[in-house]
Design an enzyme around this catalytic site. Structure first.
Site, PDB file in Angstrom:
ATOM      1  NE  ARG A 224       8.772  79.214  40.279  1.00 20.78           N
ATOM      2  CZ  ARG A 224       9.191  80.265  39.585  1.00 20.78           C
ATOM      3  NH1 ARG A 224       9.491  79.819  38.218  1.00 20.78           N
ATOM      4  NH2 ARG A 224       9.115  81.343  39.643  1.00 20.78           N
ATOM      5  CG  HIS A 272      14.671  79.699  36.467  1.00 23.15           C
ATOM      6  ND1 HIS A 272      14.297  79.330  37.773  1.00 23.15           N
ATOM      7  CD2 HIS A 272      14.063  80.530  35.991  1.00 23.15           C
ATOM      8  CE1 HIS A 272      13.235  79.844  37.703  1.00 23.15           C
ATOM      9  NE2 HIS A 272      12.905  80.893  36.741  1.00 23.15           N
TER      10      HIS A 272
HETATM   11  P1  NDP Z   1      -0.853  82.948  35.817  1.00 23.28           P
HETATM   12  O1  NDP Z   1      -1.455  82.937  37.255  1.00 23.28           O
HETATM   13  O2  NDP Z   1      -1.341  84.335  34.861  1.00 23.28           O
HETATM   14  O3  NDP Z   1      -1.692  81.838  35.163  1.00 23.28           O
HETATM   15  C1  NDP Z   1      -1.479  80.504  35.920  1.00 23.28           C
HETATM   16  C2  NDP Z   1      -2.628  79.550  34.997  1.00 23.28           C
HETATM   17  O4  NDP Z   1      -2.447  78.234  35.708  1.00 23.28           O
HETATM   18  C3  NDP Z   1      -4.000  80.054  34.849  1.00 23.28           C
HETATM   19  O5  NDP Z   1      -4.568  79.635  33.656  1.00 23.28           O
HETATM   20  C4  NDP Z   1      -4.626  79.039  36.054  1.00 23.28           C
HETATM   21  O6  NDP Z   1      -5.999  78.732  35.745  1.00 23.28           O
HETATM   22  C5  NDP Z   1      -3.836  77.837  35.793  1.00 23.28           C
HETATM   23  N1  NDP Z   1      -3.964  76.925  37.150  1.00 23.28           N
HETATM   24  C6  NDP Z   1      -3.380  77.129  38.078  1.00 23.28           C
HETATM   25  N2  NDP Z   1      -3.411  76.265  39.019  1.00 23.28           N
HETATM   26  C7  NDP Z   1      -4.228  75.393  38.457  1.00 23.28           C
HETATM   27  C8  NDP Z   1      -4.790  74.012  38.823  1.00 23.28           C
HETATM   28  N3  NDP Z   1      -4.793  73.347  39.806  1.00 23.28           N
HETATM   29  N4  NDP Z   1      -5.348  73.269  37.710  1.00 23.28           N
HETATM   30  C9  NDP Z   1      -5.349  73.927  36.683  1.00 23.28           C
HETATM   31  N5  NDP Z   1      -5.089  75.056  36.038  1.00 23.28           N
HETATM   32  C10 NDP Z   1      -4.430  75.716  36.997  1.00 23.28           C
HETATM   33  O7  NDP Z   1       0.762  82.822  35.871  1.00 23.28           O
HETATM   34  P2  NDP Z   1       1.643  83.067  34.318  1.00 23.28           P
HETATM   35  O8  NDP Z   1       1.172  82.753  33.213  1.00 23.28           O
HETATM   36  O9  NDP Z   1       1.992  84.587  34.651  1.00 23.28           O
HETATM   37  O10 NDP Z   1       2.818  82.315  35.015  1.00 23.28           O
HETATM   38  C11 NDP Z   1       3.105  81.029  35.248  1.00 23.28           C
HETATM   39  C12 NDP Z   1       4.052  80.497  35.718  1.00 23.28           C
HETATM   40  O11 NDP Z   1       5.227  80.805  35.059  1.00 23.28           O
HETATM   41  C13 NDP Z   1       4.672  81.275  37.150  1.00 23.28           C
HETATM   42  O12 NDP Z   1       3.994  81.146  38.329  1.00 23.28           O
HETATM   43  C14 NDP Z   1       6.045  80.928  37.236  1.00 23.28           C
HETATM   44  O13 NDP Z   1       6.359  79.886  38.143  1.00 23.28           O
HETATM   45  C15 NDP Z   1       6.667  80.420  35.948  1.00 23.28           C
HETATM   46  N6  NDP Z   1       7.362  81.544  35.209  1.00 23.28           N
HETATM   47  C16 NDP Z   1       8.438  80.956  34.592  1.00 23.28           C
HETATM   48  C17 NDP Z   1       9.653  81.748  34.128  1.00 23.28           C
HETATM   49  C18 NDP Z   1      10.931  81.108  33.676  1.00 23.28           C
HETATM   50  O14 NDP Z   1      11.754  81.892  33.249  1.00 23.28           O
HETATM   51  N7  NDP Z   1      11.031  79.717  33.556  1.00 23.28           N
HETATM   52  C19 NDP Z   1       9.378  83.146  34.033  1.00 23.28           C
HETATM   53  C20 NDP Z   1       8.168  83.627  34.349  1.00 23.28           C
HETATM   54  C21 NDP Z   1       7.147  82.869  35.025  1.00 23.28           C
HETATM   55  P3  NDP Z   1      -7.179  79.835  35.793  1.00 23.28           P
HETATM   56  O15 NDP Z   1      -7.045  80.667  34.598  1.00 23.28           O
HETATM   57  O16 NDP Z   1      -8.491  79.198  35.992  1.00 23.28           O
HETATM   58  O17 NDP Z   1      -6.930  80.690  36.904  1.00 23.28           O
HETATM   59  C1  OXD Z   2       9.382  84.114  37.544  1.00 22.10           C
HETATM   60  C2  OXD Z   2      10.702  83.585  37.281  1.00 22.10           C
HETATM   61  O1  OXD Z   2       8.557  83.737  38.239  1.00 22.10           O
HETATM   62  O2  OXD Z   2      11.620  84.071  36.732  1.00 22.10           O
HETATM   63  O3  OXD Z   2       9.327  85.426  37.137  1.00 22.10           O
HETATM   64  O4  OXD Z   2      10.748  82.430  37.229  1.00 22.10           O
END
Ligand code: NDP
Ligand code: OXD
Length: 309
Positions: A224, A272
C-alpha cells in the site's frame, strides 16, 4: 436468504462464478438490494452500500481482496459481524509471487540500468553478484510475503523476512518487531514491501528508515502507498541512498498526472496490478467461508479488527 454483491470490479465475473458453483444462490447486486432483512452475507470491494448496519441479519462481510484498510475505516460495520479477507493461493498469492520475482530479478540483474543503456545505444558489461550473495528483505512475512520468500530462497537468494511476531522462515532468516527492524533493513539490498496498511505501518518508511538500508538499495512496494512517505523516498532517490523504486501502489490511486513518480528516472510505476482478484478461483473460497459461518465456525482468514489485518 440472500447474498449482497457490492463490488466495483468484475461484478459480472463474480455473478457468473458464484451462480456456476451454486445455481440456488440468491445474489443481489448493489444497488438492487431488495429487502435488507434478507441479506445474510455481503461480498464487497470498494462497496457503495451506505450502511452495513441496515442489514439486521448480516452474518459476515467478505472482502474480495487481501487488504482491508479501507473497509475497516468505515463507521457502519456492526461489531458482531466478522470480516473475512481474501486468501486465494492460485488467484492472488501466485500472481503476487510472479510480480515479486519479476521485480526482484529485474533489480538484481540491474534491469533499469540496462534499459537506460539501450535507449542511449551504450554497450557496457554490467556485473552483478550471484543470487546467493544478494540479500533480499521481505517486509511482511504473511500469506503473500511467505510465498514470495520461499520462491526467492528456491532461486538461491539470501532472504530475510520481517513480521510482527517471530516465526520461522525455512532457508532464510526471520526478524520480528520494531526492535529488529534496523538490523533487518541494514541487510536488505532489495527490499520488498508486503505489509498491510495499519495504524502501525502507515508512514513506516520515512527518511530515518531509508537511511538504514545499504546505500543504493532497491525497493519494491506491492502493498500500500501509505506505508511509504513519498517526499522522503524522492529525497532518498535523488541522494543515491535508494537506487531504484518499483511502485505498484500509491497514496492516491490512480497516481495523479503531476506526481513526480511518473517521470522520475529511478522509479518504475505499475498501476496496482501486482495481483488482481480472480473471481473464478476466489468464488469457491468465499463459498467455503459462507459454509463455515453457517456451520458456526470462524473462517481462517477472519480479520482481527484490533491489529487491522
Ligand atoms: P497477511 O495478513 O497474511 O500478512 C501480513 C504480514 O505483515 C504478517 O507477517 C504480519 O506479521 C506482518 N505485519 C503486520 N503488521 C506488522 C507490524 N506492525 N510490524 C511487523 N510486521 C507486521 O497479509 P497478506 O500477505 O495477505 O497481504 C499483505 C498486503 O498486501 C495486503 O494487506 C494488501 O495491502 C497488499 N496487497 C496488494 C496487492 C496488489 O495488487 N498490490 C494485492 C494483494 C494484497 P505477523 O505474521 O506477525 O502477523
Ligand atoms: C488487495 C489488492 O488487497 O488488490 O487484494 O490490493
Amino acid at each position: 436468504m440472500a447474498i449482497l454483491l457490492d463490488t466495483d470490479a468484475e461484478a459480472d465475473a463474480w455473478r457468473t462464478a458464484l451462480a456456476g458453483l451454486d445455481p440456488t444462490l440468491e445474489i443481489r447486486s448493489w444497488p438492487e438490494v431488495g429487502d435488507p432483512r434478507e441479506i445474510e452475507f455481503a461480498l464487497v470491494w470498494r462497496p457503495r452500500t451506505p450502511d452495513f448496519a441496515a442489514f439486521p441479519l448480516l452474518r459476515g462481510i467478505f472482502n474480495l481482496g487481501a487488504g482491508v484498510e479501507r473497509l475497516l475505516k468505515r463507521r457502519d460495520l456492526p461489531e458482531s459481524v466478522p470480516i473475512i479477507r481474501l486468501v486465494d493461493p492460485v488467484g492472488l498469492t501466485g500472481p503476487m509471487t510472479e510480480y515479486v520475482l519479476w521485480q526482484v530479478l529485474r533489480l538484481h540483474r540491474r534491469g533499469p540500468e540496462l534499459e537506460a543503456m539501450q535507449r542511449e545505444k551504450r554497450w557496457d558489461e554490467l556485473t552483478y553478484p550471484l543470487a546467493r550473495d544478494r540479500r533480499v528483505g521481505i517486509l511482511g512475512q504473511g500469506v503473500l510475503g511467505s510465498d514470495a520468500a520461499a520462491r526467492l530462497i528456491a532461486l538461491d537468494f539470501d532472504v530475510a523476512g520481517w513480521s510482527r511476531r517471530p516465526k520461522p522462515l525455512p532457508g532464510g532468516r526471520n526478524f520480528a518487531g520494531e526492535a529488529e527492524l534496523p538490523a533487518f533493513l541494514a541487510r536488505s539490498e532489495i527490499l520488498v514491501v508486503l505489509l498491510p496498511l495499519t495504524a502501525d505501518t502507515a508512514g513506516l518508511h520515512d527518511a530515518r528508515r531509508f537511511a538504514l538500508l545499504p546505500r543504493g538499495a532497491g525497493i519494491v512496494n506491492a502493498a500500500r502507498g501509505g506505508i511509504i512517505v513519498d517526499a522522503d523516498l524522492l529525497a532518498a532517490l535523488d541522494s543515491g541512498q535508494i537506487g531504484h523504486a518499483t511502485l505498484d501502489v500509491f497514496h492516491e490511486e490512480p497516481l495523479p498526472a503531476g506526481h513526480p513518480f511518473w517521470t522520475h528516472p529511478q522509479v518504475t510505476v505499475t498501476p496496482h496490478v501486482a495481483s488482481l482478484t480472480h473471481a473464478e478461483t476466489a468464488a469457491p473460497i468465499v463459498l467455503a467461508g459462507i459454509a463455515a459461518l453457517r456451520a458456526g465456525r470462524q473462517p481462517a482468514d477472519t480479520v482481527d479488527r484490533k491489529t487491522g489485518y
